[in-house]
Design an enzyme around this catalytic site. Sequence first.
Site, PDB file in Angstrom:
ATOM      1  N   ASP A  46       0.836  -1.203   0.000  1.00 51.91           N
ATOM      2  CA  ASP A  46       0.000   0.000   0.000  1.00 51.91           C
ATOM      3  C   ASP A  46       0.875   1.258   0.000  1.00 51.91           C
ATOM      4  O   ASP A  46       2.080   1.197   0.260  1.00 51.91           O
ATOM      5  CB  ASP A  46      -0.879  -0.030   1.258  1.00 51.91           C
ATOM      6  CG  ASP A  46      -2.172   0.760   1.113  1.00 51.91           C
ATOM      7  OD1 ASP A  46      -2.290   1.543   0.160  1.00 51.91           O
ATOM      8  OD2 ASP A  46      -3.057   0.590   1.980  1.00 51.91           O
ATOM      9  N   ASP A  70     -10.996   2.109  -3.072  1.00 51.62           N
ATOM     10  CA  ASP A  70     -11.572   1.830  -1.756  1.00 51.62           C
ATOM     11  C   ASP A  70     -13.083   1.938  -1.800  1.00 51.62           C
ATOM     12  O   ASP A  70     -13.763   1.587  -0.836  1.00 51.62           O
ATOM     13  CB  ASP A  70     -11.020   2.815  -0.715  1.00 51.62           C
ATOM     14  CG  ASP A  70      -9.631   2.407  -0.255  1.00 51.62           C
ATOM     15  OD1 ASP A  70      -9.235   1.260  -0.512  1.00 51.62           O
ATOM     16  OD2 ASP A  70      -8.942   3.241   0.353  1.00 51.62           O
TER      17      ASP A  70
HETATM   18  C1  DGJ Z   1      -5.833   1.942   1.919  1.00 48.15           C
HETATM   19  C2  DGJ Z   1      -6.245   0.763   1.088  1.00 48.15           C
HETATM   20  O1  DGJ Z   1      -6.755   1.191  -0.134  1.00 48.15           O
HETATM   21  C3  DGJ Z   1      -7.258  -0.066   1.865  1.00 48.15           C
HETATM   22  O2  DGJ Z   1      -7.701  -1.150   1.087  1.00 48.15           O
HETATM   23  C4  DGJ Z   1      -6.640  -0.539   3.140  1.00 48.15           C
HETATM   24  O3  DGJ Z   1      -5.595  -1.444   2.866  1.00 48.15           O
HETATM   25  C5  DGJ Z   1      -6.128   0.648   3.960  1.00 48.15           C
HETATM   26  N1  DGJ Z   1      -5.280   1.485   3.183  1.00 48.15           N
HETATM   27  C6  DGJ Z   1      -5.384   0.167   5.172  1.00 48.15           C
HETATM   28  O4  DGJ Z   1      -4.820   1.194   5.885  1.00 48.15           O
END
Ligand code: DGJ
Length: 695
Positions: free
Chosen positions: A448, A516
């Site tokens: 990430d 997300d």
């Molecule tokens: C951002 C990501 O897009 C989410 O899927 C998740 O992993 C969060 N970060 C976790 O902090």
Amino acid sequence: MAVIKCDNNIFVLETKNTHYVLGVDKYGYNHHLYWGKKCDIKDYSMESIGDENSNHTMLDEFKQEYTVFGSTVYRECALKAEFSDKCREINLRYEGHTIEGSRLTLQFSDKHYPLQIMLNYEVDDSCDIITRWTSLKNTGNSMIDAEKLFSAEFCLPSKKPYIFKNTNGAWGGEFMQTSNLLDGGSLVFESRKGTSGHTNSPYFIAHQNADEKRGDVYFASLIYSGNFKVSASRDLYSITRVIIGMNDFDFSYSLQPGETFDTPKVLCGHTQGFGEMSRQMNRFVVNHIMPKQFNDKVLPVLYNSWEATFFDVNCENQTHLAELAAQIGVELFVMDDGWFGKRNNDCAGLGDWFVNKDKFPNGLDELIDHVNALGMDFGIWVEPEMVNADSDLFRAHPDWAYHYETRDASELRHQLVLNMTRDDVSQYIFHVLDTLLTKHNIKYIKWDMNRPFSETGAQNLDNPKMLYYLHTMAVYNIVDRLKKKHPQVAIESCSSGGGRADLGALSHFDQVWTSDNTDAVDRMTIQNGYTMLRPVKAMRAWVTDIGWISKPASLDFRFNIAMQGSLGVGGNLSNYSQEELEICKKNVALYKQIRELVQFGDLYRIMDVDEGEILFNNYVSPDKTRAVAFIASAGTRFFKKRVDFLFDGLDDRKRYSLTVQGRKYEKSGSYLKNVGIPLHIRGAYYNEVVMIDEI
Ligand code: DGJ
């Protein structure tokens, strides 16, 4: 033959359906001559540059393959550099060319300074895609500083204005498509945030009222994840030009004596219609750009715990979720954020990649062993490029984050960006991830990256303006090294959703997190935009509990949408009834039957939800013997409706069987294309998955 050399230094790049023609004139200027449908090769000729006029100079008006800064050229240039004596002009002389197989290289050198420039082209004549990049060589003894160093320049054939498609997205709203008519002046699509970001896309798609099936479409997509810029302009002579490459914002590259630098590559092509563009690029990227370990393997159905437990992960709740995930047929269980350091929220812990003993008193293996015993692989979340100020790593190495001694560093999501251009930092990151993968049976990493860069001081660099490029390369390098040492591990690129879902990422990572926003209705639009120039197979899509406005769509509907990429499940299964778990199980089983079609088939976007309330996508096997069509509508207004569904992508002469709304049909491909199947779309969350098989 993919590259044809004609008289007068004219070169024809011949793809399956197109010609791309360039040349060099007797003065050594590089010319762009043509891009489009094939013509008779012997007709191509060098254009004269034009008449000099004191206000509109001849050098400024002709079409070039690559414009360098200097003389009386005022338009946007692709290369600008400063030599050691502060001269900022480049004046090129043609030195020759090489043709090696399907690769053409034109070589130029500056008339005075020790700089060579190579324009490189690689042609794939089984499709219409050409790969372009530029190389720079410093043949002298002192440094040359390039402050603009684009990968390629394009001139579009028609004098009429083009419409440029790109995206104008945001976190939670990635890949929202835009259209801009470029009548005069300039259009810029770019990122300045350090990565390709959520907003614009590192590509251009130019057309004049084309649609999915028809019309000339010109496109190019950059294979790079850092700051990018696509700058299109149309001048007073009605010439539309585009440059694409690394952004010149806060950028310069110091080319050392003896060094050769290759810019990031660009894939470009010309097709009829957007559908053909997407299908060609989808195939090309999967076969030639994506890492080899997993590009030809179907991706597993994963479960991700983020939306179920957020930071509140522990051995007990993850074990429980894993048991439910195994019940519904999941193959890979991924534990997201919260398992390490003092990570109870987003304020602390990033950088401390050691298991949190309060949450996992017996270490990670207790959970991993359980997941494996349930028949699933185990995956884990990390955010290696970041550090929280409240972390042991930052307390030990406050100088490891980008910063200026005289400025406060902005914290976004309470975190700072690590200076990955430092050897000690990148070695540390490699070491902790390598140790994690060596010690535990981990088959998947979700990498990430949750904030843009700021206060980009990097005292370790003589030229800190190289940092965006070097940071990007450091990330690629660590990913490549990890994959080499742990070839069984797949790695996903995530950046607050789809903030780093570009072809650069996909030349190192195996898949991307799309957004997300997992609301199924919003995803119809997000995924549609994604599929324009990005590979379907790499698009992770989860079924979760997020609902448009307030309530999620029916589970079948959510699966219908998520099944159109690489399926994941991310809802809180602990709250699901047995009946709901059965619906999940049924859909996961269905996905396993069709995933090969989705991940390796050709996508025909027949109806687009934003235009007709209904989404209708058909994924067809390369040999056209099988297909799966997804039809979905969140709800139709005005008593809609009986629609004749006209299928696309099938073989006209083959006969197919299919069942639609409970009725079985046996029809030819041409009937399905021209007459279609009537369907009544009524009510909320209508959806149907139609399997189509050759009889
Ligand atoms: C951002 C990501 O897009 C989410 O899927 C998740 O992993 C969060 N970060 C976790 O902090």
